[in-house]
Motif scaffolding. Structure first.
Motif, PDB file in Angstrom:
ATOM      1  N   VAL A  11       0.866  -1.178   0.000  1.00 42.73           N
ATOM      2  CA  VAL A  11       0.000   0.000   0.000  1.00 42.73           C
ATOM      3  C   VAL A  11       0.900   1.224   0.000  1.00 42.73           C
ATOM      4  O   VAL A  11       1.779   1.353   0.851  1.00 42.73           O
ATOM      5  N   GLN A  12       0.698   2.102  -0.957  1.00 42.05           N
ATOM      6  CA  GLN A  12       1.494   3.323  -1.066  1.00 42.05           C
ATOM      7  C   GLN A  12       0.617   4.530  -0.761  1.00 42.05           C
ATOM      8  O   GLN A  12      -0.513   4.626  -1.238  1.00 42.05           O
ATOM      9  N   VAL A  13       1.156   5.447   0.043  1.00 41.12           N
ATOM     10  CA  VAL A  13       0.460   6.678   0.408  1.00 41.12           C
ATOM     11  C   VAL A  13       1.021   7.797  -0.463  1.00 41.12           C
ATOM     12  O   VAL A  13       2.188   8.158  -0.325  1.00 41.12           O
ATOM     13  N   THR A  16       2.880  11.081   1.014  1.00 37.48           N
ATOM     14  CA  THR A  16       4.228  11.044   1.576  1.00 37.48           C
ATOM     15  C   THR A  16       5.195  10.181   0.783  1.00 37.48           C
ATOM     16  O   THR A  16       6.396  10.227   1.028  1.00 37.48           O
ATOM     17  N   GLY A  17       4.672   9.344  -0.108  1.00 32.86           N
ATOM     18  CA  GLY A  17       5.528   8.411  -0.834  1.00 32.86           C
ATOM     19  C   GLY A  17       5.851   7.173  -0.028  1.00 32.86           C
ATOM     20  O   GLY A  17       6.537   6.277  -0.503  1.00 32.86           O
ATOM     21  N   GLU A  18       5.381   7.107   1.217  1.00 32.63           N
ATOM     22  CA  GLU A  18       5.634   5.944   2.071  1.00 32.63           C
ATOM     23  C   GLU A  18       4.783   4.758   1.609  1.00 32.63           C
ATOM     24  O   GLU A  18       3.741   4.937   0.989  1.00 32.63           O
ATOM     25  N   SER A  19       5.251   3.569   1.953  1.00 32.37           N
ATOM     26  CA  SER A  19       4.452   2.387   1.664  1.00 32.37           C
ATOM     27  C   SER A  19       4.558   1.425   2.839  1.00 32.37           C
ATOM     28  O   SER A  19       5.471   1.516   3.658  1.00 32.37           O
ATOM     29  N   VAL A  94      -2.780   2.136  -4.120  1.00 29.41           N
ATOM     30  CA  VAL A  94      -2.257   3.488  -3.973  1.00 29.41           C
ATOM     31  C   VAL A  94      -3.407   4.312  -3.425  1.00 29.41           C
ATOM     32  O   VAL A  94      -4.519   4.261  -3.961  1.00 29.41           O
ATOM     33  N   LEU A  95      -3.157   5.032  -2.331  1.00 29.26           N
ATOM     34  CA  LEU A  95      -4.226   5.825  -1.725  1.00 29.26           C
ATOM     35  C   LEU A  95      -3.739   7.217  -1.377  1.00 29.26           C
ATOM     36  O   LEU A  95      -2.543   7.461  -1.238  1.00 29.26           O
TER      37      LEU A  95
END
Length: 123
Positions: A11-13, A16-19, A94-95
């Motif tokens: 899951v990618q945010v 922020t580019g975090e996953s 992706v959210l």
């Protein structure tokens, strides 16, 4: 006795580019909490308060229960909005974080000097 790990997806945010990894039978909110962000409002964890509102940009999710129409309208749902506590990822997702939960995510990105989110996230 053998341990069989639960199948997970990425899951990618976009904010922020975090996953993070999230099990297919786990709600997105639980996975997001593992990121360790300070100030993530958790709320009721039952679809009624609306604090964990997200927009699914890409990927498929399984609905785990109803969401309050006071927080996610039919039109918003058609655009991919839902509550992170009420859906489980079935594919890589992706959210984008929206609503009251967006502030802790965007504050962390700003502190790291991250720019605006990429218009085409990669998985």
């Amino acid at each position: 006795m053998f341990y069989t790990p639960k199948p997970t997806v990425k899951v990618q945010v976009t904010d922020t580019g975090e996953s993070f990894s999230c099990a297919k039978d786990e709600n997105l909110l639980r996975g997001m909490l593992r990121l360790g962000k300070r100030g993530i409002p958790v709320g009721c964890v039952n679809g009624g308060c609306g604090v964990c509102k997200v927009q699914i940009v890409q990927g498929e999710v399984l609905r785990l229960g109803p969401v309050s129409r006071a927080h996610v309208t039919v039109d918003e749902e058609a655009q991919g909005c839902t509550l992170a506590c009420r859906v489980a990822p079935q594919t890589d997702v992706v959210l984008s974080v929206v609503g009251r939960m967006a502030k802790p995510f965007r504050a962390g990105a700003a502190a790291r000097g991250a720019g605006s989110p990429s218009p085409q996230p990669t998985l």
